[in-house]
Design a protein around this motif. Structure first.
Motif, PDB file in Angstrom:
ATOM      1  N   THR A 110       0.688  -1.207  -0.010  1.00 58.62           N
ATOM      2  CA  THR A 110       0.095   0.185  -0.018  1.00 58.62           C
ATOM      3  C   THR A 110       0.882   1.269  -0.213  1.00 58.62           C
ATOM      4  N   VAL A 111       2.035   1.304   0.977  1.00 63.70           N
ATOM      5  CA  VAL A 111       2.695   2.390   1.135  1.00 63.70           C
ATOM      6  C   VAL A 111       3.459   2.658  -0.329  1.00 63.70           C
ATOM      7  N   SER A 112       4.035   1.508  -0.798  1.00 68.28           N
ATOM      8  CA  SER A 112       4.769   1.474  -2.194  1.00 68.28           C
ATOM      9  C   SER A 112       4.039   2.338  -3.098  1.00 68.28           C
ATOM     10  N   VAL A 113       2.679   2.351  -3.305  1.00 68.99           N
ATOM     11  CA  VAL A 113       1.890   2.640  -4.264  1.00 68.99           C
ATOM     12  C   VAL A 113       1.526   4.111  -4.050  1.00 68.99           C
ATOM     13  N   ASN A 114       1.025   4.365  -2.914  1.00 67.30           N
ATOM     14  CA  ASN A 114       0.183   5.339  -2.490  1.00 67.30           C
ATOM     15  C   ASN A 114       1.120   6.558  -1.975  1.00 67.30           C
ATOM     16  N   GLN A 115       2.264   6.149  -1.270  1.00 65.06           N
ATOM     17  CA  GLN A 115       3.122   7.139  -0.715  1.00 65.06           C
ATOM     18  C   GLN A 115       4.512   7.439  -1.674  1.00 65.06           C
ATOM     19  N   HIS A 116       5.341   6.309  -1.780  1.00 64.24           N
ATOM     20  CA  HIS A 116       6.440   6.095  -2.605  1.00 64.24           C
ATOM     21  C   HIS A 116       6.117   6.700  -3.947  1.00 64.24           C
ATOM     22  N   GLY A 117       5.012   6.261  -4.571  1.00 65.04           N
ATOM     23  CA  GLY A 117       4.470   6.593  -5.841  1.00 65.04           C
ATOM     24  C   GLY A 117       4.633   8.054  -5.898  1.00 65.04           C
ATOM     25  N   VAL A 118       3.878   8.799  -4.829  1.00 66.20           N
ATOM     26  CA  VAL A 118       3.750  10.311  -4.960  1.00 66.20           C
ATOM     27  C   VAL A 118       4.919  10.945  -5.054  1.00 66.20           C
ATOM     28  N   PHE A 119       5.962  10.303  -4.096  1.00 68.97           N
ATOM     29  CA  PHE A 119       7.369  11.039  -4.138  1.00 68.97           C
ATOM     30  C   PHE A 119       8.170  10.874  -5.528  1.00 68.97           C
ATOM     31  N   TYR A 120       7.780   9.840  -6.011  1.00 68.96           N
ATOM     32  CA  TYR A 120       8.453   9.548  -7.397  1.00 68.96           C
ATOM     33  C   TYR A 120       7.930  10.507  -8.528  1.00 68.96           C
ATOM     34  N   GLY A 121       6.762  10.610  -8.305  1.00 71.10           N
ATOM     35  CA  GLY A 121       5.894  11.463  -9.303  1.00 71.10           C
ATOM     36  C   GLY A 121       6.405  13.065  -9.158  1.00 71.10           C
ATOM     37  N   ILE A 122       6.361  13.326  -7.830  1.00 70.67           N
ATOM     38  CA  ILE A 122       7.048  14.716  -7.652  1.00 70.67           C
ATOM     39  C   ILE A 122       8.597  15.079  -7.898  1.00 70.67           C
ATOM     40  N   LYS A 123       9.344  13.921  -7.632  1.00 68.57           N
ATOM     41  CA  LYS A 123      10.726  14.153  -8.043  1.00 68.57           C
ATOM     42  C   LYS A 123      10.812  14.032  -9.642  1.00 68.57           C
ATOM     43  N   ALA A 124      10.211  13.219 -10.247  1.00 67.03           N
ATOM     44  CA  ALA A 124      10.317  13.103 -11.761  1.00 67.03           C
ATOM     45  C   ALA A 124       9.785  14.403 -12.462  1.00 67.03           C
ATOM     46  N   ALA A 125       8.726  14.516 -12.083  1.00 64.94           N
ATOM     47  CA  ALA A 125       7.981  15.923 -12.673  1.00 64.94           C
ATOM     48  C   ALA A 125       8.584  17.308 -12.181  1.00 64.94           C
ATOM     49  N   ALA A 126       9.113  17.470 -10.982  1.00 63.46           N
ATOM     50  CA  ALA A 126       9.930  18.696 -10.945  1.00 63.46           C
ATOM     51  C   ALA A 126      11.041  18.762 -11.821  1.00 63.46           C
ATOM     52  N   GLN A 127      11.725  17.764 -11.974  1.00 64.15           N
ATOM     53  CA  GLN A 127      12.901  17.714 -12.614  1.00 64.15           C
ATOM     54  C   GLN A 127      12.567  18.430 -14.237  1.00 64.15           C
ATOM     55  N   ALA A 128      11.443  17.826 -14.655  1.00 63.73           N
ATOM     56  CA  ALA A 128      11.213  17.983 -15.814  1.00 63.73           C
ATOM     57  C   ALA A 128      10.525  19.519 -15.936  1.00 63.73           C
ATOM     58  N   MET A 129       9.956  20.144 -14.811  1.00 63.98           N
ATOM     59  CA  MET A 129       9.418  21.562 -14.993  1.00 63.98           C
ATOM     60  C   MET A 129      10.458  22.613 -14.446  1.00 63.98           C
ATOM     61  N   LYS A 130      11.567  22.128 -13.576  1.00 66.76           N
ATOM     62  CA  LYS A 130      12.115  23.219 -13.112  1.00 66.76           C
ATOM     63  C   LYS A 130      12.721  24.633 -13.898  1.00 66.76           C
ATOM     64  N   GLU A 131      12.729  24.410 -15.224  1.00 68.97           N
ATOM     65  CA  GLU A 131      13.138  25.550 -16.042  1.00 68.97           C
ATOM     66  C   GLU A 131      11.766  26.339 -16.406  1.00 68.97           C
ATOM     67  N   ARG A 132      10.641  26.080 -16.410  1.00 69.50           N
ATOM     68  CA  ARG A 132       9.312  26.431 -16.799  1.00 69.50           C
ATOM     69  C   ARG A 132       8.515  26.904 -15.876  1.00 69.50           C
ATOM     70  N   GLY A 133       8.401  25.920 -14.846  1.00 66.10           N
ATOM     71  CA  GLY A 133       7.389  25.996 -13.745  1.00 66.10           C
ATOM     72  C   GLY A 133       6.443  24.733 -14.071  1.00 66.10           C
ATOM     73  N   GLY A 134       5.430  24.854 -13.335  1.00 68.43           N
ATOM     74  CA  GLY A 134       4.171  23.744 -13.321  1.00 68.43           C
ATOM     75  C   GLY A 134       3.483  23.685 -12.187  1.00 68.43           C
ATOM     76  N   VAL A 135       2.499  22.694 -12.326  1.00 62.12           N
ATOM     77  CA  VAL A 135       1.554  22.385 -11.233  1.00 62.12           C
ATOM     78  C   VAL A 135       1.789  20.860 -10.891  1.00 62.12           C
ATOM     79  N   ILE A 136       1.916  20.476  -9.726  1.00 58.28           N
ATOM     80  CA  ILE A 136       1.990  19.196  -9.204  1.00 58.28           C
ATOM     81  C   ILE A 136       0.749  18.668  -8.236  1.00 58.28           C
ATOM     82  N   ILE A 137      -0.001  17.932  -8.529  1.00 58.54           N
ATOM     83  CA  ILE A 137      -1.362  17.911  -7.737  1.00 58.54           C
ATOM     84  C   ILE A 137      -1.304  16.315  -7.386  1.00 58.54           C
ATOM     85  N   ASN A 138      -1.433  16.072  -5.898  1.00 60.65           N
ATOM     86  CA  ASN A 138      -1.419  14.915  -5.417  1.00 60.65           C
ATOM     87  C   ASN A 138      -2.749  14.448  -4.848  1.00 60.65           C
ATOM     88  N   THR A 139      -3.055  13.239  -4.791  1.00 61.75           N
ATOM     89  CA  THR A 139      -4.246  12.736  -4.338  1.00 61.75           C
ATOM     90  C   THR A 139      -4.235  12.319  -3.097  1.00 61.75           C
TER      91      THR A 139
END
Ligand SMILES: NC(=O)c1ccc[n+]([C@@H]2O[C@H](COP(=O)([O-])OP(=O)(O)OC[C@H]3O[C@@H](n4cnc5c(N)ncnc54)[C@H](O)[C@@H]3O)[C@@H](O)[C@H]2O)c1
Length: 251
Positions: A110-139
């Motif tokens: 449960t924690v692998s998908v719901n918690q670690h998955g959100v961390f992975y999404g934040i980290k990977a997306a932020a790398q891609a967004m850091k030049e232009r900005g963006g929005v990250i939304i977590n459930t």
């Protein structure tokens, strides 16, 4: 059309809240990368968007693997040139056990998908967004705030989503990346099918909402589209409840 020219990745897009949000984003003009561990349902989401004239592609992801989430974000940026919106939404419910009997493997699953998955999404997306900005939304969930019996791993994971939202928002503000979350109450989706099959239980949970009904996934999608849009430019670092008041009263 609030999301014209925006590229959005949505995890858990094969069902429920993720599917409704993928459709809503596309109607608002976004190019959607719909991602799910289930390719059949994910492809169905893409087909229904394309039928309406929207733009969407499917990508398989297992959000419990960082490599998989990183590959998803790379797919979006390589194909569309950038990433503007990341909706870290994929989630699972734990099998119910008293905490004393909770299998350690079930906790980790449960924690692998719901918690670690959100961390992975934040980290990977932020790398891609850091030049232009963006929005990250977590459930998250109202279960980030109120406890129910037999859901220890789910509570642990959703509580973590709330603090990860605040922590990431603080650190990513310098890149003009907003990080927000949505905390749904009971929503009529696949994750609660077992509850729905028990009519008495379903009524009881519905009564835990101020107007005594479950929400529809579209009611969460509307909130997420707003959070992703330029109407929400001053919203940051919070998780917003969308629960018909369920977390606000004693029952
Ligand atoms: N439905 C509710 O009452 C409710 C309430 C609060 C929060 N939530 C949260 O909303 C989010 C969406 O759930 P939903 O209600 O739409 O349920 P759902 O079961 O309809 O959809 C969840 C989707 O996530 C996908 N998924 C599961 N594990 C995955 C993984 N490892 N990698 C990628 N995709 C995966 C599933 O295949 C499914 O398509 C979840 O995070 C859930 O915890 C739901």
């Amino acid at each position: 059309m609030r999301l014209v020219d925006q590229v959005a990745v949505i995890t858990g897009a094969g069902s429920g809240i993720g599917r409704a949000t993928a459709k809503k984003f596309a109607r608002e003009g976004a190019t959607v990368v719909a991602a799910d561990i289930n390719a059949d349902t994910g492809e169905e989401t893409v087909a229904s968007i394309q039928e309406e004239g929207g733009e969407a592609t499917f990508q398989t992801v297992d959000t419990s693997s960082y490599e998989s989430v990183e590959a998803l974000v790379a797919h979006a940026t390589e194909r569309h040139g950038r990433l503007d919106i990341m909706f870290n939404n994929a989630g699972v419910a734990n099998q119910p056990y008293p905490v004393l009997k909770m299998p350690v493997e079930e906790y980790h699953r449960t924690v692998s998908v719901n918690q670690h998955g959100v961390f992975y999404g934040i980290k990977a997306a932020a790398q891609a967004m850091k030049e232009r900005g963006g929005v990250i939304i977590n459930t998250a969930s109202i279960y980030a705030q109120i406890a129910d019996r037999f859901h220890f791993p789910y509570h642990a994971s959703k509580g973590a989503v709330v603090m990860m939202t605040k922590s990431a928002a603080l650190e990513l503000a310098r890149y003009n990346i907003r990080v927000v979350g949505v905390a749904p109450g009971l929503i009529d989706t696949g994750i609660v099918t077992e509850w729905k099959n028990d009519a008495e239980l379903w009524k009881k949970i519905e009564r835990a909402h101020m107007r005594r009904r479950a929400g529809q996934p579209e009611e969460i999608a509307n909130v997420v589209a707003f959070l992703a849009s330029d109407e929400a430019t001053f919203l940051n670092g919070h998780v917003y409840f969308a629960d018909d008041g369920a977390a606000s009263f004693k029952r």
